[in-house]
Write a protein that holds these residues in place. Structure first.
Motif, short mmCIF file in Angstrom:
data_model
loop_
_atom_site.label_atom_id
_atom_site.label_comp_id
_atom_site.label_asym_id
_atom_site.label_seq_id
_atom_site.Cartn_x
_atom_site.Cartn_y
_atom_site.Cartn_z
N PRO A 1 -1.65 10.69 -15.61
CA PRO A 1 -0.27 11.02 -15.99
C PRO A 1 0.75 10.73 -14.90
N VAL A 2 0.43 11.01 -13.64
CA VAL A 2 1.38 10.76 -12.56
C VAL A 2 1.65 9.26 -12.40
N VAL A 3 0.60 8.45 -12.47
CA VAL A 3 0.79 7.01 -12.31
C VAL A 3 1.52 6.43 -13.52
N LYS A 4 1.27 6.97 -14.71
CA LYS A 4 2.05 6.56 -15.88
C LYS A 4 3.54 6.84 -15.62
N GLY A 5 3.82 7.97 -15.02
CA GLY A 5 5.21 8.30 -14.70
C GLY A 5 5.83 7.32 -13.74
N ALA A 6 5.03 6.86 -12.75
CA ALA A 6 5.54 5.87 -11.80
C ALA A 6 5.87 4.56 -12.51
N PHE A 7 4.96 4.11 -13.37
CA PHE A 7 5.22 2.87 -14.11
C PHE A 7 6.39 3.02 -15.06
N SER A 8 6.53 4.17 -15.67
CA SER A 8 7.66 4.39 -16.57
C SER A 8 8.99 4.32 -15.81
N ALA A 9 9.02 4.88 -14.58
CA ALA A 9 10.24 4.83 -13.77
C ALA A 9 10.58 3.41 -13.36
N LEU A 10 9.56 2.60 -13.14
CA LEU A 10 9.78 1.22 -12.69
C LEU A 10 9.93 0.25 -13.85
N ALA A 11 9.60 0.67 -15.05
CA ALA A 11 9.58 -0.24 -16.20
C ALA A 11 10.86 -1.05 -16.38
N PRO A 12 12.07 -0.45 -16.21
CA PRO A 12 13.29 -1.25 -16.41
C PRO A 12 13.43 -2.40 -15.41
N TYR A 13 12.68 -2.36 -14.31
CA TYR A 13 12.83 -3.35 -13.26
C TYR A 13 11.67 -4.36 -13.23
N ILE A 14 10.64 -4.13 -14.03
CA ILE A 14 9.45 -5.00 -14.01
C ILE A 14 9.73 -6.24 -14.84
N THR A 15 9.66 -7.40 -14.18
CA THR A 15 10.01 -8.66 -14.83
C THR A 15 8.85 -9.63 -14.93
N GLU A 16 7.73 -9.32 -14.30
CA GLU A 16 6.61 -10.26 -14.27
C GLU A 16 5.49 -9.79 -15.17
N GLU A 17 4.86 -10.77 -15.80
CA GLU A 17 3.71 -10.50 -16.66
C GLU A 17 2.45 -10.41 -15.82
N PRO A 18 1.43 -9.67 -16.30
CA PRO A 18 1.36 -9.03 -17.61
C PRO A 18 2.03 -7.66 -17.68
#
Length: 462
Positions: A258-275
């Motif tokens: 859950p904590v790491v999901k939260g980190a990815f959720s916070a960064l999601a608007p800035y993630i531009t590279e796949e996958p």
């Protein structure tokens, strides 16, 4: 990577802050050799005298207690209905590795101020936070501020070794009926590129909400030894090596906590590279794929699995033609959120599957609880970090290392790990527990500003 100071902003806040004096006091603290070897504690005595002498306003406003050699300072607040805040760090530092003393630009315990830095052991881990806490409180109190919330300072004696000091302070507060609003401990201390997360255009810093569990697993094998020309049945060393190899060759699964999901959720608007760009559109639904991806990225793999690191082997003869007798090895585990030390032991016993190999924990604790992000403590810390570090995305995350903060979970549901004293990533990587540990003078002053800003929210507002 930009220099860390390029992220600093609002450096004109608190214009009469005595940044030079603060650097000098930290330099003096570095000269106190507080390696907790269980024998010589004279450096702690000198350090504590320095605390008492350097911060008269804090000493007038609060009480100074020693619990063992750990320090607890209590500054009473005017409103006993408000839960107190606790600022913490640790006094002890790690030693310099024998034989590397001359690799330092300036001697490790010199506290030299040169080239825009304060040099020496403890400038990053973590006397800068100990003395930064004092500096912030001294500034406010000497300017006439009065705390509305009671404030505690807690500085353990043995975070790097025995881990008794912080627990003793926490037990003392629990026995006094204290329940804390938030705890702020060490953590982070660097601004990182978003590249590993697929966000190359941004930089981020962490507020760590929890820490992984910790375990030192000792494996031991006994034998009668003898001449190496008669190794019938193998040697104790060979058996021990097979056992360690079986543990390493059977890694723990990758999972997105859950904590790491939260980190990815916070960064999601800035993630531009796949996958990751596609995957983070649905962190819950794509959790398995995100975790699998993280396993292949050095910076990310500790976030998604229990790590396994063989660290010690001992007991062999110095002679190459002598079979070893009693051999021991230690494997260090950092246990992922949602798992336990009992699970680690069960798995290791199962994969080793050798009754001649004994397994026991030298020390072990489960992962910490996760701090709340919906309360006063997290909000206040994040606002202060945002004010003083521009163009930096502040995210909730976790630390793969260990801190003293988990000892306070029995009296606090918001144990935060975040140091506002920032170092360049290369300097932090090299200097923390390594060579040429140093903190820039500007970073020292900026960290103090963050702490003043946080402590201001605990004072009576006029």
């Amino acid at each position: 990577m930009k220099d860390i100071t390029e992220f600093f902003t609002n450096e004109n806040d608190y214009p009469d802050l005595d940044a030079g004096g603060a650097a000098g006091r930290l330099s003096a603290a570095v000269r106190c050799v507080t390696v907790n070897d269980g024998i010589d504690y004279s450096g702690f005595d000198v350090l504590q005298s320095l605390m008492r002498e350097s911060y008269p306003a804090v000493m007038r406003a609060g009480s100074f207690e020693l619990i063992g050699r750990s320090v607890l300072i209590t500054i009473p607040g005017s409103n006993t209905e408000l839960r107190p805040a606790l600022f913490m760090s640790h006094q002890d530092v790690v030693p310099v590795v024998a034989g590397t003393e001359n690799d330092w630009t300036y001697p490790a315990f010199s506290g030299t101020i040169a080239d825009g830095y304060i040099w020496g052991r403890g400038t990053l881990d973590i006397k800068e936070q100990v003395f930064g806490i004092f500096e912030a409180a001294e500034y406010l109190l000497s300017h006439g501020a009065r705390f509305e919330r009671t404030v505690y300072f807690a500085f353990g004696e043995d975070e790097e070794t025995y881990n008794f000091g912080a627990r003793a302070i926490s037990d003392t507060l629990k026995n006094r009926g204290v329940r804390l609003e938030f705890v702020l401990d060490e953590g982070g201390g660097k601004i990182q590129s978003g590249v590993p997360f697929g966000a190359p255009e941004i930089f981020f810093s962490q507020i760590d909400l929890m820490e992984k569990g910790y375990a030192d697993l000792e494996l031991s094998v006994k034998s009668i030894g003898g001449h190496s020309s008669r190794p019938f049945g193998g040697t104790s060393l060979g058996r021990l090596c097979r056992a360690v190899a079986r543990i390493v060759e059977n890694p723990f699964p990758a999972e997105l906590s859950p904590v790491v999901k939260g980190a990815f959720s916070a960064l999601a608007p800035y993630i531009t590279e796949e996958p990751l760009k596609t995957l983070v559109a649905d962190p819950e639904g794509n959790a398995e794929a995100i975790a699998a991806y993280c396993l292949g990225v050095p910076e990310l793999f500790p976030l998604v699995t229990t790590t396994i690191a063989p660290t010690v082997i001992r007991g062999s003869s110095a002679a190459c033609n002598v079979m070893p007798q009693n051999m021991e090895a230690v494997v260090n585990f950092r246990i992922a959120e949602g798992h336990t030390t009992a699970e680690v032991m069960e798995k290791c016993q199962r994969v080793v599957a050798d009754p001649e190999v004994s397994l026991r924990f030298l020390q072990a604790n489960d992962p910490s609880a996760t701090a709340r992000t919906d309360g006063f403590g997290y909000r206040t810390l994040k606002e202060a970090m945002n004010r003083y570090f521009q163009d930096v995305v502040i995210i909730p995350s976790m630390t793969a290392g260990a801190t003293d903060a988990h000892h306070y979970e029995q009296i606090c549901d918001t144990c935060l790990r975040c140091s506002p004293f920032m170092g360049n990533e290369a300097d932090v990587t090299r200097g923390v527990h390594g060579t040429d540990e140093k903190l820039s003078l500007r970073a020292c002053a900026q960290g103090i500003r963050v702490l003043i800003r946080i402590m201001e929210t605990l004072t009576e507002q006029k």
